[in-house]
Design a protein around this motif. Structure first.
Motif, mmCIF file in Angstrom:
data_model
loop_
_atom_site.group_PDB
_atom_site.id
_atom_site.type_symbol
_atom_site.label_atom_id
_atom_site.label_comp_id
_atom_site.label_asym_id
_atom_site.label_seq_id
_atom_site.Cartn_x
_atom_site.Cartn_y
_atom_site.Cartn_z
ATOM 1 N N CYS A 65 0.662 72.682 41.968
ATOM 2 C CA CYS A 65 1.322 72.995 40.696
ATOM 3 C C CYS A 65 2.703 72.352 40.664
ATOM 4 O O CYS A 65 3.456 72.438 41.637
ATOM 5 C CB CYS A 65 1.435 74.512 40.541
ATOM 6 S SG CYS A 65 1.830 75.055 38.871
ATOM 7 N N SER A 66 3.025 71.704 39.549
ATOM 8 C CA SER A 66 4.339 71.077 39.381
ATOM 9 C C SER A 66 5.358 72.136 38.967
ATOM 10 O O SER A 66 4.991 73.237 38.564
ATOM 11 C CB SER A 66 4.255 69.981 38.317
ATOM 12 O OG SER A 66 4.019 70.553 37.043
ATOM 13 N N HIS A 70 2.398 72.600 35.523
ATOM 14 C CA HIS A 70 1.238 71.711 35.388
ATOM 15 C C HIS A 70 0.407 71.791 36.662
ATOM 16 O O HIS A 70 0.909 71.553 37.763
ATOM 17 C CB HIS A 70 1.722 70.293 35.146
ATOM 18 C CG HIS A 70 0.637 69.308 34.906
ATOM 19 N ND1 HIS A 70 -0.270 69.430 33.885
ATOM 20 C CD2 HIS A 70 0.304 68.174 35.577
ATOM 21 C CE1 HIS A 70 -1.104 68.408 33.925
ATOM 22 N NE2 HIS A 70 -0.785 67.639 34.940
ATOM 23 N N GLU A 71 -0.880 72.119 36.543
ATOM 24 C CA GLU A 71 -1.736 72.378 37.705
ATOM 25 C C GLU A 71 -2.853 71.350 37.809
ATOM 26 O O GLU A 71 -3.352 70.857 36.806
ATOM 27 C CB GLU A 71 -2.343 73.779 37.597
ATOM 28 C CG GLU A 71 -3.176 74.192 38.798
ATOM 29 C CD GLU A 71 -3.818 75.556 38.628
ATOM 30 O OE1 GLU A 71 -4.277 76.122 39.628
ATOM 31 O OE2 GLU A 71 -3.861 76.040 37.480
ATOM 32 N N GLN A 173 -8.781 74.215 28.826
ATOM 33 C CA GLN A 173 -7.773 74.419 29.863
ATOM 34 C C GLN A 173 -8.379 74.245 31.249
ATOM 35 O O GLN A 173 -7.752 73.660 32.147
ATOM 36 C CB GLN A 173 -7.149 75.810 29.746
ATOM 37 C CG GLN A 173 -5.995 76.049 30.726
ATOM 38 C CD GLN A 173 -4.837 75.096 30.508
ATOM 39 O OE1 GLN A 173 -4.252 75.053 29.431
ATOM 40 N NE2 GLN A 173 -4.503 74.303 31.523
ATOM 41 N N ASP A 177 -7.154 71.513 34.011
ATOM 42 C CA ASP A 177 -6.748 71.836 35.381
ATOM 43 C C ASP A 177 -7.515 70.983 36.387
ATOM 44 O O ASP A 177 -6.959 70.513 37.381
ATOM 45 C CB ASP A 177 -6.990 73.316 35.676
ATOM 46 C CG ASP A 177 -6.049 74.226 34.888
ATOM 47 O OD1 ASP A 177 -5.031 73.729 34.380
ATOM 48 O OD2 ASP A 177 -6.352 75.431 34.791
ATOM 49 N N THR A 181 -4.334 67.197 34.022
ATOM 50 C CA THR A 181 -3.641 66.816 32.792
ATOM 51 C C THR A 181 -3.395 68.066 31.955
ATOM 52 O O THR A 181 -3.510 69.178 32.465
ATOM 53 C CB THR A 181 -4.463 65.763 32.012
ATOM 54 O OG1 THR A 181 -3.723 65.303 30.900
ATOM 55 C CG2 THR A 181 -5.804 66.310 31.559
ATOM 56 N N THR A 182 -3.047 67.905 30.687
ATOM 57 C CA THR A 182 -2.756 69.053 29.842
ATOM 58 C C THR A 182 -3.935 69.384 28.939
ATOM 59 O O THR A 182 -4.793 68.536 28.668
ATOM 60 C CB THR A 182 -1.528 68.784 28.957
ATOM 61 O OG1 THR A 182 -1.830 67.717 28.044
ATOM 62 C CG2 THR A 182 -0.322 68.402 29.814
#
Length: 223
Positions: A65-66, A70-71, A173, A177, A181-182
């Motif tokens: 995880c950032s 962001h995972e 989502q 993951d 990306t988003t």
């Protein structure tokens, strides 16, 4: 650990039946039962690692995880498998390098580091078991790095969708993951695929309509 639990643990991890009797007895005496509901964080990046998990039921999600949340999914640990993140930390005497989360309700037996190291040193079958999984996961993680670094999101998403024949029951989502990306990027890409007639979107459902077209996206050379 009663006989029924012991037998279930050995069914999940047959390699334990190849241990010297004294080592198996010490696992029975010292391993602690851990139960966790879905969604609970089991360990976090940078936290001390002191035990090796023998997963009996459920699934553990290993991810990075950032700082902005962001995972990216690294892998899923299933019953009977060896957790390489834990192995790396235990062998190196270092903290966890990633996050572990209970993806489902789960139960596992937690083996102390000192006993885990003894199992590695004294049991060739157990050593082979641990390092085979280490090798397999490393190959998977190298492929993941290659994907993230050198392939576009639409290529990676097409590859992920093509793994399934039946309609997928999955959220945007969850796909985000897995791809690192988003959700917004995944949603836009899926909508573009739908507009091109490659798939049909529903609530938590993706139905592939044109596999050859999706395969062409998957095979396109990165630019």
């Amino acid at each position: 650990m009663n006989r029924t639990v012991r037998e279930k643990l050995i069914r999940r991890y047959p390699v334990l039946d190849e241990l010297p009797s004294d080592l198996l007895r010490r696992i029975e005496q010292t391993a602690k039962l851990v139960e966790a509901p879905a969604g609970r964080q089991l360990f976090e990046e940078g936290s001390p690692c002191s035990h090796y998990p023998l997963l009996v039921d459920g699934v553990i999600r290993a991810s990075k995880c950032s700082p902005d949340g962001h995972e990216i999914l690294l892998y899923r640990l299933n019953p009977g498998e060896s957790c390489v993140i834990t192995v790396v930390a235990l062998l190196g005497g270092s903290p966890y390098p990633a996050i572990g989360t209970a993806e489902t309700d789960l139960s596992l037996f937690s083996v102390p580091r000192s006993l885990f190291l003894e199992l590695i040193l004294k049991s060739p079958p157990f050593r082979v078991f641990v390092f085979q999984f280490l090798s397999q996961r490393m190959a998977h993680l190298m492929a993941l790095i290659d994907d993230v670094a050198f392939r576009r999101v639409d290529q990676r998403l097409a590859s992920r969708l093509l793994l399934h024949r039946e309609p997928l029951t999955i959220t945007h989502q969850m796909l985000a993951d897995e791809l690192g990306t988003t959700r917004e990027v995944v949603s836009r890409t899926l909508e573009a695929f739908q507009e091109s007639g490659m798939l049909r979107l529903g609530r938590k459902r993706i139905e592939i309509l044109n596999r050859p077209a999706l395969d062409r996206v998957h095979r396109t050379e990165a630019t």
